[in-house]
Scaffold this motif. Structure first.
Motif, PDB file in Angstrom:
ATOM      1  N   ARG A  18      44.596  18.952  99.184  1.00 27.94           N
ATOM      2  CA  ARG A  18      45.565  18.096 100.227  1.00 27.94           C
ATOM      3  C   ARG A  18      46.852  18.387  99.610  1.00 27.94           C
ATOM      4  O   ARG A  18      47.140  18.383  98.512  1.00 27.94           O
ATOM      5  CB  ARG A  18      45.054  16.748 100.237  1.00 27.94           C
ATOM      6  CG  ARG A  18      45.975  15.744 100.777  1.00 27.94           C
ATOM      7  CD  ARG A  18      45.278  14.441 101.206  1.00 27.94           C
ATOM      8  NE  ARG A  18      46.373  13.312 101.933  1.00 27.94           N
ATOM      9  CZ  ARG A  18      46.432  13.437 103.029  1.00 27.94           C
ATOM     10  NH1 ARG A  18      45.622  14.171 104.013  1.00 27.94           N
ATOM     11  NH2 ARG A  18      47.367  12.737 103.564  1.00 27.94           N
ATOM     12  N   ASP A  29      50.091  15.904  99.492  1.00 27.19           N
ATOM     13  CA  ASP A  29      50.701  14.545  99.702  1.00 27.19           C
ATOM     14  C   ASP A  29      52.250  14.823  99.343  1.00 27.19           C
ATOM     15  O   ASP A  29      53.023  15.582  98.601  1.00 27.19           O
ATOM     16  CB  ASP A  29      50.036  13.542  98.970  1.00 27.19           C
ATOM     17  CG  ASP A  29      48.808  13.185  99.135  1.00 27.19           C
ATOM     18  OD1 ASP A  29      48.464  13.454 100.533  1.00 27.19           O
ATOM     19  OD2 ASP A  29      47.764  12.629  98.341  1.00 27.19           O
ATOM     20  N   GLY A  75      52.510  13.312 104.107  1.00 26.13           N
ATOM     21  CA  GLY A  75      51.657  14.172 103.470  1.00 26.13           C
ATOM     22  C   GLY A  75      50.771  14.888 104.498  1.00 26.13           C
ATOM     23  O   GLY A  75      50.903  14.670 105.726  1.00 26.13           O
ATOM     24  N   SER A  82      46.657  16.858 105.600  1.00 23.88           N
ATOM     25  CA  SER A  82      45.688  17.317 105.341  1.00 23.88           C
ATOM     26  C   SER A  82      45.347  18.771 105.455  1.00 23.88           C
ATOM     27  O   SER A  82      46.428  19.502 105.891  1.00 23.88           O
ATOM     28  CB  SER A  82      44.467  16.766 106.291  1.00 23.88           C
ATOM     29  OG  SER A  82      44.658  17.395 107.400  1.00 23.88           O
ATOM     30  N   THR A 142      44.532  18.276  94.700  1.00 27.31           N
ATOM     31  CA  THR A 142      45.593  17.380  95.372  1.00 27.31           C
ATOM     32  C   THR A 142      47.164  17.718  94.955  1.00 27.31           C
ATOM     33  O   THR A 142      47.073  17.439  93.673  1.00 27.31           O
ATOM     34  CB  THR A 142      45.078  16.116  95.181  1.00 27.31           C
ATOM     35  OG1 THR A 142      43.928  15.720  95.965  1.00 27.31           O
ATOM     36  CG2 THR A 142      46.214  15.285  96.243  1.00 27.31           C
ATOM     37  N   VAL A 149      50.915  16.869  95.027  1.00 24.48           N
ATOM     38  CA  VAL A 149      51.979  15.507  95.381  1.00 24.48           C
ATOM     39  C   VAL A 149      53.295  16.209  95.253  1.00 24.48           C
ATOM     40  O   VAL A 149      53.765  16.395  94.000  1.00 24.48           O
ATOM     41  CB  VAL A 149      51.905  14.631  94.583  1.00 24.48           C
ATOM     42  CG1 VAL A 149      52.553  13.151  94.844  1.00 24.48           C
ATOM     43  CG2 VAL A 149      50.213  13.985  94.624  1.00 24.48           C
TER      44      VAL A 149
END
Length: 482
Positions: free
Chosen positions: A19, A21, A27, A29, A192, A194
């Motif tokens: 993912r 973000d 963010g 998917s 993930t 960020v």
């Protein structure tokens, strides 16, 4: 689908935990990123993009920016990352260099030139053209290939061991190689990611509290983070840094603030695909070392006459790697002069330690390293001299504890004019990116010169550091600006 990086991203996006973000946005998917990439690909093909055409990609450290890069690669084109807020002079210089016809910002496709760019064999198999500052003041377009960067990602995956359960925080701009590879590696690993649009202590503290496990940041960011008190990182396991020199004191401070965290210093250049040497946090006796070569990298340290330097002797560091650039865009002469046989000439001065580690002792080039950004002093001088009241300007990097180097400028005004430092600073701020604006400006009757009588950047600090009347001559401006 075209290119190894497109394949890597598609495979990473297929992993269940992947993912992207944003600290200050919604963010996306993995399915949304893939869908965005398909829309970008379709839009470019409808606009008549050809294989290996350069396409400018507006970057704002948004999740969709990575989807846009994927879409450009799926269309068989070459991405040219440029910040959405790039100064007009910078944007114009890059447009002149690439002669690209198209700019894409999210899903908005703009035509920025009337004609198709010329066909260039150098762009065959290329993924990116990343612009870095050059000693001539003009930006250099470093052409990086899909296969070379894919090999580098495989090396870094083995070296750094990103995991699917990692939360990788990247407050680095995706216009530069560090931010690009850190983001691609996170996607490749199914982690993930960020993206942080603007670095602040509060932003990083909130990400640490939310479960960040890996931070990728330049030393300037680490200095700022520790200066305001190191935020707790209950799940933080690794800090990756590079882009500028990591001082021994800063390395010790990072390790002392987060004793359970591994600090990995990565040395390299855009031209070599980044991360040519690595050094993991360890004994104090290793302070100042850039460590040992990463997989697939070999090096030489040579004297001025090109002969090998002895152990402990200072010489220029030259690097050979299979992950290096195709060359500089439309500059075969510069490409050729940047290599000695198959070794890239870094311009950095280094010595080999008895333990086999390499230590950087200085730079033979005049590029300023401010907050992890590499800046040509001539580019700033040219911009200052474009002001109608300025007759001459000279810039240099001056050591600064927070930024690594601050930009100091000595400016000579045209006779009879009374421009103030504040007026010039505001003018520069409107015409240069923030991190290129001089931190200190001093007016002088003449430029500083060396023993030969030529203007000397090495002598800039002799004027700027002795200036004490900040209201009329110098104006310290030290924003983080990265």
């Amino acid at each position: 689908m075209t290119g190894a990086l497109a394949k890597i991203m598609r495979e990473g996006l297929a992993l269940p935990g992947c993912r992207i973000d944003e600290h200050s946005g919604p963010g996306m998917s993995r399915s949304e990123i893939a869908a965005h990439a398909d829309l970008v690909e379709g839009s470019l093909r409808e606009a008549g993009v050809r294989p290996h055409d350069p396409v400018h990609v507006a970057i704002g450290n948004r999740a969709l920016d990575l989807g846009t890069l994927l879409g450009v690669w799926q269309a068989g084109a070459v991405a040219v990352p440029i910040h959405r807020n790039a100064a007009p002079l910078t944007r114009a210089a890059v447009e002149r260099a690439t002669r690209a016809r198209l700019l894409i910002d999210g899903l908005i496709l703009d035509t920025i030139a009337d004609e198709d760019p010329p066909e260039r064999t150098l762009l065959d198999g290329a993924a990116l053209v990343v612009f870095t500052s050059g000693s001539t003041g003009a930006p250099k377009g470093v052409v990086l290939g899909h296969d070379a960067l894919a090999r580098k990602l495989a090396v870094l995956d083995h070296l750094l061991g990103f995991r699917p359960d990692d939360v990788v925080v990247v407050p680095l701009q995706l216009t530069f190689i560090f931010g690009i590879w850190a983001s691609l590696l996170a996607i490749r690993s199914g982690a993930t990611l960020v993206l942080v649009q603007k670095f602040t202590h509060a932003t990083l503290a909130s990400q640490f509290a939310a479960g960040a496990t890996v931070l990728a940041a330049v030393p300037t960011m680490l200095r700022a983070l520790l200066a305001d008190g190191a935020p707790p990182g209950p799940q933080l396991r690794a800090v990756l840094t590079g882009g500028e020199a990591l001082s021994p004191s800063l390395a010790q401070a990072v390790c002392g603030s987060w004793p359970e965290v591994e600090l990995v210093d990565l040395y390299g250049s855009t031209e070599t695909g980044s991360c040519d040497f690595h050094h993991r946090s360890g004994a104090a006796s290793e302070a100042g070392s850039i460590g040992t070569p990463t997989e697939g990298v070999s090096f030489r340290i040579v004297r001025d006459d090109g002969t090998p330097a002895s152990e402990g002797e200072v010489g220029e560091l030259r690097i050979r790697t299979v992950c290096g650039m195709h060359g500089y865009l439309d500059n075969a002469e510069l490409t050729e002069s940047s290599f000695e046989a198959d070794h890239f000439r870094t311009g950095d001065l280094a010595r080999l330690r008895p333990d086999g580690q390499v230590e950087i002792v200085g730079r033979s080039k005049e590029i300023i390293s401010r907050g992890g950004n590499k800046i040509s002093p001539l580019e700033i001088e040219n911009a200052l001299c474009a002001h109608p009241d300025v007759a001459a300007a000279l810039c240099a990097g001056v050591p600064n504890e927070r930024l690594g180097e601050a930009i100091h400028a000595v400016v000579v005004l045209k006779p009879g004019l009374a421009l103030t430092v504040d007026e010039l600073w505001r003018w520069a701020s409107a015409n240069l990116e923030r991190y290129k604006v001089p931190d200190v400006i001093v007016f002088s009757d003449m430029l500083p010169s060396g023993a030969t009588g030529k203007a000397s950047r090495a002598m800039v600090s002799t004027l700027t550091l002795v200036s004490t009347d900040t209201s009329t001559t110098s104006m310290p401006r030290l924003p983080l600006g990265v």
